[in-house]
Motif scaffolding. Sequence first.
Motif, short mmCIF file in Angstrom:
data_model
loop_
_atom_site.label_atom_id
_atom_site.label_comp_id
_atom_site.label_asym_id
_atom_site.label_seq_id
_atom_site.Cartn_x
_atom_site.Cartn_y
_atom_site.Cartn_z
N PRO A 54 0.81 -1.23 0.00
CA PRO A 54 0.00 0.00 0.00
C PRO A 54 0.84 1.28 0.00
CG PRO A 54 -0.91 -1.59 1.53
CD PRO A 54 0.42 -2.14 1.08
N SER A 55 1.99 1.23 0.67
CA SER A 55 2.83 2.43 0.73
C SER A 55 3.43 2.75 -0.64
CB SER A 55 3.95 2.26 1.77
OG SER A 55 4.84 1.21 1.40
N PHE A 56 3.66 1.72 -1.44
CA PHE A 56 4.19 1.94 -2.78
C PHE A 56 3.12 2.58 -3.67
CE2 PHE A 56 5.31 0.31 -7.13
CZ PHE A 56 6.47 1.07 -7.28
N GLU A 57 1.89 2.15 -3.49
CA GLU A 57 0.78 2.75 -4.24
C GLU A 57 0.64 4.23 -3.90
OE1 GLU A 57 -4.04 2.09 -4.92
OE2 GLU A 57 -2.86 0.62 -3.80
N ALA A 58 0.76 4.56 -2.62
CA ALA A 58 0.68 5.96 -2.20
C ALA A 58 1.85 6.77 -2.77
CB ALA A 58 0.68 6.04 -0.67
N PHE A 59 3.02 6.15 -2.80
CA PHE A 59 4.19 6.82 -3.36
C PHE A 59 4.00 7.11 -4.85
CE2 PHE A 59 8.19 6.38 -5.74
CZ PHE A 59 8.91 7.44 -5.21
N LYS A 61 1.23 7.59 -6.42
CA LYS A 61 0.27 8.69 -6.54
C LYS A 61 0.98 10.03 -6.33
CE LYS A 61 -4.06 10.51 -4.65
NZ LYS A 61 -5.14 10.31 -3.66
N GLN A 62 1.83 10.08 -5.33
CA GLN A 62 2.58 11.31 -5.06
C GLN A 62 3.51 11.65 -6.23
OE1 GLN A 62 5.02 11.06 -1.53
NE2 GLN A 62 5.44 13.26 -1.47
N LEU A 63 4.16 10.64 -6.77
CA LEU A 63 5.05 10.84 -7.91
C LEU A 63 4.28 11.38 -9.11
CD1 LEU A 63 7.75 10.53 -9.41
CD2 LEU A 63 7.16 8.13 -9.81
N GLY A 64 3.11 10.83 -9.35
CA GLY A 64 2.30 11.29 -10.47
C GLY A 64 1.89 12.75 -10.33
N GLU A 65 1.55 13.16 -9.10
CA GLU A 65 1.16 14.55 -8.86
C GLU A 65 2.32 15.50 -9.07
OE1 GLU A 65 -0.30 14.28 -4.90
OE2 GLU A 65 -2.28 13.51 -5.48
N VAL A 66 3.49 15.11 -8.60
CA VAL A 66 4.69 15.94 -8.77
C VAL A 66 5.05 16.06 -10.25
CG1 VAL A 66 7.18 15.98 -8.39
CG2 VAL A 66 5.65 15.51 -6.48
N ALA A 67 4.97 14.93 -10.97
CA ALA A 67 5.32 14.93 -12.39
C ALA A 67 4.35 15.79 -13.20
CB ALA A 67 5.34 13.51 -12.92
N ALA A 68 3.06 15.72 -12.85
CA ALA A 68 2.05 16.51 -13.58
C ALA A 68 2.31 18.01 -13.43
CB ALA A 68 0.66 16.15 -13.07
N LYS A 69 2.85 18.41 -12.28
CA LYS A 69 3.14 19.82 -12.03
C LYS A 69 4.54 20.21 -12.51
CE LYS A 69 0.33 19.83 -7.79
NZ LYS A 69 0.37 19.99 -6.31
N LYS A 70 5.32 19.22 -12.96
CA LYS A 70 6.72 19.45 -13.33
C LYS A 70 7.47 20.14 -12.21
CE LYS A 70 5.68 19.58 -18.27
NZ LYS A 70 5.77 20.32 -19.55
N ASP A 71 7.24 19.63 -11.01
CA ASP A 71 7.79 20.21 -9.80
C ASP A 71 9.14 19.55 -9.50
OD1 ASP A 71 8.41 21.12 -7.27
OD2 ASP A 71 6.59 20.35 -6.30
N ARG A 72 10.21 20.17 -9.94
CA ARG A 72 11.55 19.58 -9.76
C ARG A 72 11.93 19.50 -8.29
NH1 ARG A 72 16.54 18.94 -12.86
NH2 ARG A 72 18.30 18.94 -11.40
N ASP A 127 1.86 2.89 -13.49
CA ASP A 127 2.05 1.45 -13.64
C ASP A 127 2.25 0.81 -12.27
OD1 ASP A 127 3.36 -0.51 -16.20
OD2 ASP A 127 3.33 -1.18 -14.12
N PRO A 128 1.37 -0.12 -11.88
CA PRO A 128 1.45 -0.71 -10.55
C PRO A 128 2.42 -1.88 -10.43
CG PRO A 128 -0.46 -1.59 -11.67
CD PRO A 128 0.17 -0.58 -12.61
N THR A 129 3.02 -2.31 -11.56
CA THR A 129 3.88 -3.49 -11.52
C THR A 129 5.32 -3.13 -11.20
OG1 THR A 129 4.49 -3.47 -13.88
CG2 THR A 129 2.41 -4.53 -13.29
N ALA A 130 6.00 -4.05 -10.53
CA ALA A 130 7.42 -3.88 -10.22
C ALA A 130 7.97 -5.22 -9.77
CB ALA A 130 7.63 -2.83 -9.13
N GLY A 131 9.26 -5.42 -9.98
CA GLY A 131 9.90 -6.66 -9.58
C GLY A 131 11.30 -6.41 -9.06
N GLY A 249 10.58 6.08 3.80
CA GLY A 249 9.60 5.72 2.78
C GLY A 249 10.28 5.38 1.46
N TRP A 250 9.50 5.35 0.40
CA TRP A 250 10.02 5.00 -0.91
C TRP A 250 10.76 6.15 -1.56
CZ3 TRP A 250 10.21 0.19 -2.76
CH2 TRP A 250 9.35 -0.77 -2.21
N LYS A 251 11.80 5.82 -2.31
CA LYS A 251 12.56 6.80 -3.07
C LYS A 251 12.93 6.21 -4.44
CE LYS A 251 13.46 10.19 0.03
NZ LYS A 251 12.68 9.68 1.18
N ILE A 252 13.04 7.06 -5.43
CA ILE A 252 13.56 6.64 -6.73
C ILE A 252 15.06 6.47 -6.58
CG2 ILE A 252 13.90 7.28 -9.16
CD1 ILE A 252 11.34 8.98 -8.92
N SER A 253 15.57 5.29 -6.90
CA SER A 253 16.99 5.03 -6.65
C SER A 253 17.79 4.76 -7.92
CB SER A 253 17.14 3.83 -5.72
OG SER A 253 16.58 2.66 -6.32
#
Length: 263
Positions: A54-59, A61-72, A127-131, A249-253
């Motif tokens: 669930p925490s990844f799903e929330a992350f 969503k947050q990433l999508g909102e930031v990307a839509a705003k182009k908020d660097r 995209d909800p998939t990851a491995g 929490g989750w981070k892009i690595s």
Amino acid sequence: MRHAIIIAAALLIAAPFGAQAQQKQPAQKGPPPPAPARPYTPIAVKLPGPFKDPSFEAFRKQLGEVAAKKDRAGLARLVVAQGFFWDGEKGDQADKKKSGIDNLSAAIGLAGKEPVGWDMLQGYAQDPTAGEYPGKQGVICGPADPELDEKQLEEVSKATGADPGEFVYPLDTSVEVRSAPRANAPVIEKLGTVLIRIMPDPKQAAPASPNEVPLVRVVTPSGKVGYISADVLSALGNDQLCYVKDAGGWKISGYVGAGPGPQ
């Protein structure tokens, strides 16, 4: 929409092979014609499931909102400060002297006149998939790859004369094949979760508007030539965005792929 990051490769699938052919045959103009349409053995594909956290799903969503705003600045808070990796064509291409956000920007193209990286991030966020990523403990990457018999793909490739890179897979358990590159064209066949051969059509007109989803010319396992909406197809070996979960929490690595190229 995920098709924004996956189907460019499908529409231009023959480009790399055309470049190689030009090197071997300097007198030839343009890429070689695709192999003729012919039937092939259906190759079953097991689609990846969503990453269950669930925490990844929330992350996402947050990433999508930031990307839509182009908020660097907001995006920088979602990326590891140090240790970002970029597994490209020449190994790890990340500059270890630069921050994670700077490396991510270089990898997917967040700067320049046409920063396609923001659209890519929105696609990854949806995209909800990851491995798990081999060799990096605790790191997951998405979109996850489907499961298929690669030996069977090699055999089908030889039998049809098509390159393995011309085969894509559906994102749904049922897709419609239409008789023409129009959304309202008659359906000539329905396909399940099997590999589908892309057959580029250089004469096909581009979509009338940027928001219109293109239809891609394909050859079905039965040998029929038709068209499938690009947003339900994905190329094999997609570029991937990678993540790690720490105390905060989750981070892009990291990022796996060649990236969009110079902007």
